[in-house]
Scaffold this motif. Structure first.
Motif, mmCIF file in Angstrom:
data_model
loop_
_atom_site.group_PDB
_atom_site.id
_atom_site.type_symbol
_atom_site.label_atom_id
_atom_site.label_comp_id
_atom_site.label_asym_id
_atom_site.label_seq_id
_atom_site.Cartn_x
_atom_site.Cartn_y
_atom_site.Cartn_z
ATOM 1 N N LEU A 326 0.794 -1.325 0.116
ATOM 2 C CA LEU A 326 -0.046 0.135 0.125
ATOM 3 C C LEU A 326 0.702 1.101 -0.237
ATOM 4 C CD1 LEU A 326 -2.984 -0.617 2.491
ATOM 5 C CD2 LEU A 326 -3.045 -0.024 -0.050
ATOM 6 N N ALA A 327 1.918 1.333 0.933
ATOM 7 C CA ALA A 327 2.984 2.504 0.914
ATOM 8 C C ALA A 327 3.465 2.703 -0.391
ATOM 9 C CB ALA A 327 3.916 2.076 1.859
ATOM 10 N N LEU A 328 3.932 1.693 -1.177
ATOM 11 C CA LEU A 328 4.408 1.638 -2.498
ATOM 12 C C LEU A 328 3.496 2.315 -3.580
ATOM 13 C CD1 LEU A 328 6.597 -1.385 -2.869
ATOM 14 C CD2 LEU A 328 7.695 0.756 -2.393
ATOM 15 N N ALA A 329 2.051 1.502 -3.408
ATOM 16 C CA ALA A 329 1.164 2.020 -4.361
ATOM 17 C C ALA A 329 0.789 3.500 -4.089
ATOM 18 C CB ALA A 329 -0.053 1.401 -4.284
ATOM 19 N N GLY A 330 0.828 3.956 -2.752
ATOM 20 C CA GLY A 330 0.530 5.300 -2.603
ATOM 21 C C GLY A 330 1.496 6.195 -2.842
ATOM 22 N N ALA A 331 2.644 5.931 -2.720
ATOM 23 C CA ALA A 331 3.641 6.775 -3.419
ATOM 24 C C ALA A 331 3.525 7.014 -4.909
ATOM 25 C CB ALA A 331 5.262 6.372 -2.969
ATOM 26 N N ALA A 338 -1.550 16.355 -8.436
ATOM 27 C CA ALA A 338 -1.120 17.606 -8.502
ATOM 28 C C ALA A 338 -0.501 17.895 -7.024
ATOM 29 C CB ALA A 338 -2.320 18.603 -8.758
ATOM 30 N N GLY A 339 -0.465 17.054 -6.251
ATOM 31 C CA GLY A 339 -0.063 17.561 -4.841
ATOM 32 C C GLY A 339 -0.818 17.939 -3.859
ATOM 33 N N GLY A 340 -0.464 18.350 -2.746
ATOM 34 C CA GLY A 340 -0.970 19.006 -1.692
ATOM 35 C C GLY A 340 -2.009 18.217 -1.118
ATOM 36 N N PRO A 341 -3.209 18.814 -0.349
ATOM 37 C CA PRO A 341 -4.273 18.093 0.325
ATOM 38 C C PRO A 341 -5.220 17.445 -0.852
ATOM 39 C CG PRO A 341 -3.925 20.139 1.208
ATOM 40 C CD PRO A 341 -3.272 20.199 0.080
ATOM 41 N N GLY A 342 -5.348 17.920 -1.811
ATOM 42 C CA GLY A 342 -6.237 17.300 -2.804
ATOM 43 C C GLY A 342 -5.727 16.113 -3.407
ATOM 44 N N GLY A 343 -4.237 16.272 -3.437
ATOM 45 C CA GLY A 343 -3.644 14.911 -4.136
ATOM 46 C C GLY A 343 -3.671 13.913 -2.853
ATOM 47 N N ALA A 344 -3.485 14.123 -1.772
ATOM 48 C CA ALA A 344 -3.413 13.120 -0.534
ATOM 49 C C ALA A 344 -4.986 12.639 -0.518
ATOM 50 C CB ALA A 344 -3.251 13.797 0.636
ATOM 51 N N VAL A 345 -6.126 13.450 -0.716
ATOM 52 C CA VAL A 345 -7.356 12.823 -0.734
ATOM 53 C C VAL A 345 -7.637 11.760 -1.974
ATOM 54 C CG1 VAL A 345 -9.798 13.296 -0.961
ATOM 55 C CG2 VAL A 345 -8.236 14.702 0.709
ATOM 56 N N GLN A 346 -7.166 12.475 -3.174
ATOM 57 C CA GLN A 346 -7.332 11.504 -4.140
ATOM 58 C C GLN A 346 -6.487 10.150 -4.123
ATOM 59 O OE1 GLN A 346 -6.029 13.543 -7.968
ATOM 60 N NE2 GLN A 346 -5.998 11.582 -9.066
ATOM 61 N N THR A 347 -5.405 10.257 -3.485
ATOM 62 C CA THR A 347 -4.484 9.062 -3.484
ATOM 63 C C THR A 347 -5.204 8.113 -2.278
ATOM 64 O OG1 THR A 347 -2.540 10.256 -3.675
ATOM 65 C CG2 THR A 347 -2.340 8.169 -2.641
ATOM 66 N N ALA A 348 -5.575 8.758 -1.260
ATOM 67 C CA ALA A 348 -6.519 7.851 -0.484
ATOM 68 C C ALA A 348 -7.635 6.950 -0.893
ATOM 69 C CB ALA A 348 -7.071 8.615 0.820
ATOM 70 N N VAL A 349 -8.167 7.761 -1.799
ATOM 71 C CA VAL A 349 -9.667 7.192 -2.381
ATOM 72 C C VAL A 349 -9.064 5.936 -3.289
ATOM 73 C CG1 VAL A 349 -11.298 7.464 -3.933
ATOM 74 C CG2 VAL A 349 -10.758 9.246 -2.187
ATOM 75 N N GLN A 350 -8.064 6.133 -4.138
ATOM 76 C CA GLN A 350 -7.530 5.334 -4.986
ATOM 77 C C GLN A 350 -6.958 4.090 -4.285
ATOM 78 O OE1 GLN A 350 -4.777 7.971 -7.266
ATOM 79 N NE2 GLN A 350 -6.261 7.571 -8.994
ATOM 80 N N LEU A 352 -7.836 3.002 -1.398
ATOM 81 C CA LEU A 352 -9.039 2.041 -1.082
ATOM 82 C C LEU A 352 -9.718 1.298 -2.074
ATOM 83 C CD1 LEU A 352 -11.135 1.595 1.321
ATOM 84 C CD2 LEU A 352 -12.409 3.434 0.649
ATOM 85 N N ASP A 353 -9.985 1.922 -3.152
ATOM 86 C CA ASP A 353 -10.359 1.099 -4.393
ATOM 87 C C ASP A 353 -9.349 -0.123 -4.813
ATOM 88 O OD1 ASP A 353 -11.915 0.857 -6.874
ATOM 89 O OD2 ASP A 353 -10.095 1.352 -7.743
ATOM 90 N N THR A 354 -8.223 0.099 -4.804
ATOM 91 C CA THR A 354 -7.133 -0.984 -4.991
ATOM 92 C C THR A 354 -7.246 -1.968 -4.098
ATOM 93 O OG1 THR A 354 -5.622 0.737 -5.994
ATOM 94 C CG2 THR A 354 -4.816 -1.272 -5.288
ATOM 95 N N THR A 355 -7.371 -1.699 -2.814
ATOM 96 C CA THR A 355 -7.489 -2.544 -1.584
ATOM 97 C C THR A 355 -8.889 -3.421 -1.949
ATOM 98 O OG1 THR A 355 -6.403 -1.296 -0.184
ATOM 99 C CG2 THR A 355 -7.519 -3.052 0.640
ATOM 100 N N VAL A 356 -9.692 -2.513 -2.175
ATOM 101 C CA VAL A 356 -11.449 -3.493 -2.387
ATOM 102 C C VAL A 356 -11.246 -4.186 -3.533
ATOM 103 C CG1 VAL A 356 -13.679 -2.984 -2.725
ATOM 104 C CG2 VAL A 356 -12.447 -1.624 -0.861
ATOM 105 N N ARG A 357 -10.815 -3.781 -4.538
ATOM 106 C CA ARG A 357 -10.759 -4.494 -5.636
ATOM 107 C C ARG A 357 -9.827 -5.845 -5.688
ATOM 108 N NH1 ARG A 357 -9.143 -2.764 -10.913
ATOM 109 N NH2 ARG A 357 -7.623 -1.274 -10.273
ATOM 110 N N THR A 358 -8.665 -5.733 -5.121
ATOM 111 C CA THR A 358 -7.855 -6.817 -4.668
ATOM 112 C C THR A 358 -8.461 -7.962 -4.114
ATOM 113 O OG1 THR A 358 -5.732 -5.351 -4.843
ATOM 114 C CG2 THR A 358 -5.704 -7.497 -3.750
ATOM 115 N N ALA A 359 -9.093 -7.612 -3.070
ATOM 116 C CA ALA A 359 -9.943 -8.785 -2.259
ATOM 117 C C ALA A 359 -11.143 -9.121 -3.019
ATOM 118 C CB ALA A 359 -10.598 -7.959 -0.791
#
Length: 479
Positions: A326-331, A338-350, A352-359
């Motif tokens: 997850l850490a590697l994928a998040g990086a 684009a970075g910043g808080p917006g980029g962090a939120v977008q990364t968190a959503v992605q 979560l989606d990656t984890t759910v899809r993997t399972a």
């Protein structure tokens, strides 16, 4: 490359061989309007299948004779001639040729005065993709060719990626076999494959190249049926070597999940190689379809396996692996924002989606067990009905035979369709989604039949030879 005077003959030989895809650029291309294309439009008839004349034809004679096939071929030739780069008396065209065909192609055009030069790949340009064994008539390529539609229907494999044709075909056959596990039905599929191989019936002759894939699916179903003890249902003809689906559904369900986890792990391994070959080590490390995604998959599988086996203490190691992924994928995902808080939120959503899809992708393989159970249940219903009727005298025996035949025919046709579609769904959505991130372009060689006319140049040949031979306006000279 060729002298200007030999360019046409060289191109005719290339078209007849059908092993080179010529880049149509510059003044060429479909919008080019040469003399042949102009005459073809003037006829206002649907062009026949394009054919090239061996010698430069009389275009006016072809137009009078209505030879749209030769005019269409000349129009394509004009497109390529318009793309040639000329310098003095020499002309050159760029294109793509399979490496195995370079020597043969060079020898073919050398007889016309042309030459083939191998150049370095232009930067930023990906070659077209020709899957290994996708053409040719060698018997050893029949199996690979039969599995090619599995891949080509999904998309064109990028040139840098691994060729997944054979592994994809094997995985498809295995998944089909698990869902269609009946030795009798599997042998019927094998028999059907042999009928296709013989070219019968004739109206299905176009499906003949697919016979190895049908045979592979039938063989897998036969082996699964032997393991289940199923031969046209639970008839008792075969002993149960592994498990009876209707008696041990949980065990079959667990086996399906394990098989799915293994197939997904193999898909991740191929995805790592593809990302490395496409974009280098960084993409292979941080992509959700690279090392990061593989670590997440293996970590979650380890956690689930430890819990299933009753060893939750060992699940911590799996959790560490999953968190690392997850850490590697998040990086990698954050670097693409684009970075910043917006980029962090977008990364968190992605993430979560990656984890759910993997399972969910692993759980999706439970359909292997579900449809295996459905097939076994249909077989059991048919067999129970057959036995119930068989003990009621001669009329009951006849009715039992009818039920056995009709029931198995229905189960065979229905389950073959369902298992085929579900195996394809798992192949595309669960496995191929980890192999490919983009799509390449297919290799489309320029291939036209050539009309060899023994008479004088410009004779369009039968069936319009007499009409085209009539005197006409002065002949136009074209390159």
């Amino acid at each position: 490359m060729a002298p200007e005077r030999a360019l046409r003959e060289s191109l005719v030989r290339i078209a007849e061989a059908g092993r080179v895809e010529i880049d149509v650029t510059g003044e060429g291309g479909p919008r080019a309007s040469g003399p042949a294309a102009t005459r073809l439009r003037r006829l206002r008839t649907e062009p026949a299948r394009p054919v090239l004349s061996e010698a430069p034809p009389d275009l006016d004679a072809l137009e009078r004779a209505g030879r749209t096939d030769l005019l269409a071929g000349e129009a394509q030739l004009e497109e390529r001639l318009g793309s040639a780069v000329r310098h003095g008396e020499a002309a050159a065209l760029a294109g793509w040729c399979p490496a195995a065909e370079v020597d043969a192609t060079a020898a073919r055009i050398a007889g016309a005065g042309g030459a083939l030069l191998v150049l370095k790949r232009p930067r930023g340009v990906d070659p077209p993709t020709l899957l290994t064994g996708a053409d040719g008539a060698h018997p050893a390529r029949a199996v690979r060719r039969s599995f090619t539609p599995l891949v080509s229907t999904y998309g064109t494999v990028p040139y840098a990626d691994l060729d997944p044709t054979l592994p994809a075909g094997i995985a498809y056959a295995v998944m089909f076999g698990v869902m269609f596990g009946d030795a009798g039905h599997g042998l019927l599929l094998v028999a059907l494959a042999l009928v296709l191989r013989a070219g019968r019936p004739r109206r299905l002759a176009a499906l003949r190249p697919l016979w190895p894939s049908v045979a592979a699916a039938g063989l897998a179903a036969t082996l699964a049926g032997v393991a289940y003890g199923e031969f046209f249902g639970p008839t008792g003809v075969l002993p149960v070597l592994w498990l009876a689906p209707l008696e041990e559904p949980v065990r079959l369900l667990a086996a399906a999940v394990v098989l799915g986890a293994v197939l997904l792990a193999l898909a991740h391994a191929a995805g790592i190689v593809n990302r490395w070959r496409e974009s280098g080590p960084a993409a292979a490390t941080y992509s959700p379809t690279g090392i990061a995604g593989a670590a997440l998959h293996l970590g979650l599988a380890a956690v689930a396996g430890c819990v299933w086996l009753g060893r939750p203490a060992f699940a911590a190691a799996g959790a560490v692996i999953a968190l690392t992924g997850l850490a590697l994928a998040g990086a990698g995902l954050y670097a693409a924002t684009a970075g910043g808080p917006g980029g962090a939120v977008q990364t968190a959503v992605q993430l979560l989606d990656t984890t759910v899809r993997t399972a969910s992708n692993v759980v999706s393989f439970t359909r292997l067990a579900a449809f295996g159970l459905t097939h076994a249940a249909l077989g059991a219903i048919v067999w129970d009905g057959t036995r119930a009727l068989a003990g009621r005298g001669p009329a009951g025996v006849a009715a039992a035979l009818l039920v056995l035949l009709a029931g198995n025919a229905l189960a065979f046709s229905l389950e073959a369709l369902v298992a085929g579609v579900q195996a394809l769904r798992l192949e595309y959505y669960e496995l191929f989604s980890r192999l490919f991130e983009g799509e390449g372009r297919p290799f489309r060689p320029w291939r036209l039949p050539v009309e060899h006319v023994p008479g004088p140049a410009g004779d369009p040949g039968p069936p319009a030879a007499a009409e085209a031979a009539r005197p006409g306006p002065p002949r136009e000279e074209h390159p």
